[in-house]
Design an enzyme around this catalytic site. Structure first.
Site, PDB file in Angstrom:
ATOM      1  N   ASP A 156       0.807  -1.218   0.000  1.00 30.78           N
ATOM      2  CA  ASP A 156       0.000   0.000   0.000  1.00 30.78           C
ATOM      3  C   ASP A 156       0.842   1.270   0.000  1.00 30.78           C
ATOM      4  OD1 ASP A 156      -1.907  -1.923   0.163  1.00 30.78           O
ATOM      5  OD2 ASP A 156      -2.954  -1.131   1.912  1.00 30.78           O
ATOM      6  N   ASP A 185     -14.732  34.144 -35.970  1.00 31.67           N
ATOM      7  CA  ASP A 185     -13.994  32.890 -36.144  1.00 31.67           C
ATOM      8  C   ASP A 185     -14.650  31.756 -35.359  1.00 31.67           C
ATOM      9  OD1 ASP A 185     -11.386  31.695 -37.259  1.00 31.67           O
ATOM     10  OD2 ASP A 185     -11.471  30.989 -35.188  1.00 31.67           O
ATOM     11  N   GLY A 221     -11.642  27.702 -37.185  1.00 34.52           N
ATOM     12  CA  GLY A 221     -12.709  28.010 -38.136  1.00 34.52           C
ATOM     13  C   GLY A 221     -12.249  28.170 -39.569  1.00 34.52           C
ATOM     14  N   LEU A 222     -11.322  29.067 -39.791  1.00 33.45           N
ATOM     15  CA  LEU A 222     -10.897  29.335 -41.154  1.00 33.45           C
ATOM     16  C   LEU A 222     -10.221  28.113 -41.746  1.00 33.45           C
ATOM     17  CD1 LEU A 222     -11.055  31.566 -43.163  1.00 33.45           C
ATOM     18  CD2 LEU A 222      -8.825  32.378 -42.391  1.00 33.45           C
TER      19      LEU A 222
END
Lengths: 435, 550
Positions: free
Chosen positions: B36, B280, B415-416
């Site tokens: 542990d 955009d 976006g573009l």
């Protein structure tokens, strides 16, 4: 928690009696808090080695969490290991737990038809509730044969430390080996090694004229080599106490040697096989000469870097005494303390004999006391687990993660410099950083 | 028994460790076997902590079971007290020690130490990490914050406590800085932050505050409820993740504290609103996003995704059942049924079935998304070393909103770029298998290069904020995902009898941008299978497109 601690002298009948030093080596035995992995961790490399085996831990959420923490990104592929996490109702009745286990194995094998060997791996909780996994394995084996064999071993932390998990696994595999009735002598190399290292070894044995060489564990579960009185075996790992015993019980003979770390260690190891198989010195030199020279050339600049540097080992894998032998004998480092979870003096005798006599050997652990000793000695390099490394770095010490020594190819001539580099890199990095 | 390879949460004692490690002057003695101790490395490695977590393990062995594990535990407590001199100790058992029933609480009490020693009951076979953390924090607060708070000078500024930040939390370190700054600007002082870096004395001072701010309900809810009931401290429960939620948080806090929120509610406190409104960002409209994590982060990020970025939330869920009610309510507001599970295979199935355009999740969803070829960002614990960036990166407050904008948008093709991709997708230098021209490599090796870069940890990326920030680029560079190449149990289940593709239809499919190709393939196969078509042709592809775009 210091009961049972203190210095113990080796009995005069111990294998170290032949040391050419006046005093027998002192061993510090401690029983306190240990800071080591349990045997379950071995699954991480064992499942890579035996490529059609699946490892099913029967344990708790802690076991699953440990393995995913140790295995890192490996768990994100569809790996050949998993945990059957016991829940409240499994503890209530063992009959139900067995039924549950059967159901899980059923589901698992249906999903993974590629699995030919299933290990049920015992854990701390399964041992404590006395869930009999050997009976479960026999039951499941009968049900799923001949397609799948089911074996069991314990990787529990109350019985095994880190690499002892591999020992338990391999020991459970020995009875599966066919009985050899051959007369011609076979050589068996024992201990999970990376495939690339096995191939390097295989080539060197072939050059020495040894063709009847096999490796244990095999890469496929169907290819377990036959074992019998004609088998001579070389351990490639020092932590295989139970496996060695099981092989000897089958009539096999162990060849004693230094473990194959570094150029000298590897030469010693290969020469044990050469002697046992009656290979001439000339042929032996011719076979290993180029590899040995290559290793020595590669080690020379590292010796310049590491010479005189002190090193302190926290216990981890049982490789510590052999690594300390390599670093002191071949690279001139000064081992201050060599901690190991368990010291098998018989298997390690050739390495222990070659350790500088002022080295402190410690077996077991009391981590807080050991940290006190480490801080007092201010070693140049500390070999320790991941839980201790960053805190020690912050205290100003250079550290090497011990786990990397188990996960990397480090055996034999062609890995000698890689192994040395693992120790040199932290020191080089410290020297180079300007922040 | 539950078969699992990977689990979102560790056992409850790891939760207790997260509280002990976050605090100062607290030591945890855990009755546990040696294995542990692996838990230490979660703190020293993932969080790069430079001290060991304040935990002593008894590391009992099999041979101790027959003799006296109880004595071993008492020795461990006594030695830990002598060595570490803590102001408070917590004691408990991990899963194995729970079975041997040594009663750590009783044993520790018998030592009669001159400090508070708090027993923890951590049922390992029923509960998990977050529960363990919440329970531990609650027990500490309940034991140490008994006395009523001091009466404050009426002219003194209002004071609050920040509850919940802890060790191994997702961005807790930076959220704390961000929220403290906001509160300071508003005129609210911070009395105590807990458990993060709090001492037992600090915990005792909790009742001095006028109210509590519950930052992470997973950790602090139980304690906050107790403080409310016992000391009458009201609690701010709005989670300031996202622009609107941050404003709501400010308004709510100001109202409670009797302060004027307007200076903090002026526009332009965050770039998110304008970044999202600028043209955009048009391409973000209706992006289908799947969200999974802890309930608090998943719910908050879903709101940001829909209301502040204009995405469509197509799947939402969490792994912590303690917050199932909240999660179900949130999912219903998106018209969804919440996925509440700790089985990552079910999460993988859901993602595979839904074919979202973006996956927001934990490290596991990151790997699932990678396998499925989907863009992804990490928004929730369980944490990974990459979730502790060197630079400041909160997810709460106004700066957190900026960070979230980048986090949720960067994995997508910009976006573009998306328009250009669509326009030139058949161009000889720009098709799927072509590599980037500046690398001077052929298509296949470019794809390999991309995947190598992927494996190499993407350190070459300008934005390693989120590990998958460069993922979509990698895909564009030529990684053509084949659904059929993927093995796994979940895959074949959905399309047992999909007919084969004609070469023409296959070619047409490859002209569809990669980020919708998986969905198109799936829909077409479903469409064809339903109609019993013997082979999928180009016509079937477009018939399916029109069928599914109804």
């Amino acid at each position: 928690m210091s009961d049972g601690g203190g210095f113990a002298r080796l009995p005069s009948a111990a294998p170290l009696r032949d040391r050419d030093v006046a005093e027998p080596m002192a061993i510090l035995r401690e029983r306190g808090q240990r800071e080591v992995f349990c045997g379950l961790t071995g699954i991480v490399w064992l499942h890579r080695k035996i490529q059609d085996a699946f490892f099913l831990v029967v344990g708790s959420r802690t076991c699953a969490h440990l393995i995913q923490s140790a295995a890192g990104v490996m768990v994100f592929a569809e790996p050949r290991f998993a945990t059957a996490i016991m829940e409240e109702r499994d503890l209530a009745g063992l009959a139900d737990a067995n039924e549950e286990l059967d159901r899980i194995v059923e589901r698992l094998l249906a999903r993974r038809p590629d699995i030919k060997l299933l290990f049920l791996v015992g854990s701390c909780p399964s041992e404590v509730i006395k869930l009999d996994l050997s009976r479960a394995a026999a039951r499941l084996s009968a049900r799923h044969s001949p397609g799948v064999r089911v074996l069991n071993y314990s990787g529990s932390g109350i019985e095994t430390t880190f690499t002892q998990g591999e020992d338990a696994c391999l020991a459970s595999l020995v009875p599966e080996a066919p009985v050899s009735e051959e007369v011609a002598q076979d050589l068996l190399v024992v201990g999970a090694l990376p495939d690339i290292v096995e191939d390097q070894f295989q080539r060197l044995f072939a050059k020495m004229g040894l063709e009847r060489v096999s490796f244990f564990p095999p890469r496929r579960s169907g290819a377990i080599p036959a074992i019998g009185p004609n088998t001579r075996f070389l351990l490639a790992q020092p932590f295989l106490t139970d496996t060695a015993r099981a092989l000897e019980a089958r009539g096999a003979t162990r060849l004693s040697a230094q473990f194959p770390f570094g150029a000298e260690g590897a030469a010693h190891w290969f020469s044990a096989a050469a002697k046992a198989f009656g290979i001439s010195q000339e042929r032996f030199d011719e076979a290993i000469g180029p590899a040995r020279a290559r290793a020595e050339r590669a080690l020379a600049p590292l010796r310049a870097e590491l010479q005189g540097k002190s090193i302190f080992f926290f216990p981890d894998s049982q490789l510590e005494p052999c690594l300390a032998r390599f670093l002191s004998q071949e690279l001139g480092m000064r081992p201050l303390e060599v901690g190991t979870p368990y010291l098998n003096q018989e298997l390690l005798a050739p390495d222990l004999l070659a350790l500088p006599k002022q080295t402190r050997l410690s077996e077991g652990q009391d981590v807080d006391r050991q940290l006190d000793r480490c801080r007092a000695q201010k070693p140049d390099l500390v070999v320790c687990g991941l839980g201790l490394a960053n805190p020690l770095e912050r205290e100003g010490m250079a550290t090497k993660w011990s786990i990397e020594l188990v996960f990397s190819p480090v055996h034999g001539f062609d890995c000698a410099a890689d192994l040395a580099n693992l120790f040199a890199r932290p020191l080089r990095r410290r020297a180079g950083l300007k922040v | 028994m539950q078969l699992t390879v990977w689990t979102y949460e560790g056992p409850p004692h790891v939760g207790a460790m997260r509280i002990a490690a976050a605090m100062q002057g607290v030591h945890f003695v855990l009755h546990a076997p040696q294995g542990d101790t692996y838990a230490d490395l979660l703190f020293t490695m993932i969080e790069r902590r430079d001290v060991r977590p304040p935990v002593t393990y008894t590391t009992f062995q099999a041979r101790d079971l027959g003799s006296d594990t109880a004595a071993l535990f008492k020795t461990a407590v006594a030695e830990a007290y002598a060595r570490f001199a803590p102001q408070c100790m917590i004691v408990g058992a991990s899963c194995t020690a729970e079975l041997i029933q040594d009663d750590p609480g009783g044993l520790a009490q018998a030592l009669d130490l001159p400090i508070p020693v708090l027993p923890l009951d951590l049922p390992s076979y029923q509960k998990k990490e977050n529960w363990g953390a919440a329970e531990t924090f609650y027990q500490i607060v309940r034991a140490l914050a008994k006395n009523p708070g001091r009466t404050k000078d009426a002219s003194a500024p209002p004071l609050c406590n920040l509850l919940g930040p802890t060790a191994l939390g997702f961005r807790h370190r930076d959220d704390l800085v961000e929220i403290t700054r906001l509160l300071a600007e508003l005129g609210v002082g911070v009395n105590v932050v807990a458990p993060f870096e709090a001492t037992p004395d600090d915990i005792a001072r909790l009742p001095d505050a006028d109210f509590n701010v519950l930052m992470y309900p997973e950790i602090g809810d139980q304690a906050a409820r107790w403080l409310e009931k016992t000391h009458g401290q009201p609690c701010i429960r709005t989670i300031p993740i996202g622009y609107a939620a941050t404003r709501a948080f400010i308004a709510e806090t100001a109202k409670l504290a009797g302060l004027d929120p307007t200076p903090l509610l002026t526009p332009n406190r965050s770039r998110l609103p304008w970044w999202s409104r600028s043209v955009d960002s048009n391409y973000l409209t209706g992006k289908r996003v799947f969200i999974f994590g802890d309930a608090t982060h998943a719910i908050a990020v879903a709101r940001v995704a829909r209301d502040e970025l204009g995405f469509e939330v197509v799947g939402l869920g969490c792994y912590n059942r303690e917050f199932a009610r909240e999660m179900r309510a949130a999912a219903a507001s998106y018209g969804l049924e919440a996925l509440i599970t700790d089985d990552y295979l079910l999460v993988e199935d859901a993602i595979d079935r839904l074919q979202p355009e973006l996956v927001l999740g934990t490290q596991m969803e990151r790997h699932i998304a990678k396998r499925l070829g989907l863009p992804c960002a990490v928004i929730s614990a369980p944490v990974h070393v990459q979730d502790f960036p060197a630079r400041y990166a909160p997810v709460m407050g106004f700066e957190g909103a900026n960070v979230l904008f980048d986090t949720l948008v960067h994995p997508l093709v910009m976006g573009l770029e998306e328009h250009l991709l669509a326009m030139f997708r058949d161009d000889f230098e720009f098709h799927d298998a072509a590599g980037p021209s500046h690398l001077h490599t052929a298509g296949s090796s470019a794809a390999k290069l991309a995947s190598d870069r992927n494996r190499a940890g993407r350190s070459d990326s300008a934005d390693t904020l989120y590990p998958d920030a460069t993922h979509s680029d990698d895909v564009r560079l030529g990684e053509v995902r084949s659904d059929d190449a993927r093995s796994g149990p979940s895959d074949s289940a959905h399309r047992p009898s999909a007919p084969p593709w004609s070469p023409e239809a296959q070619a047409e499919l490859m002209k569809i941008p990669f980020f919708v190709r998986g969905k198109a393939r799936r829909n077409t196969e479903l469409f064809a299978a339903e109609r019993g078509l013997p082979v999928i042709g180009v016509e079937a592809l477009y018939d399916a497109k029109s069928h599914f775009s109804r």
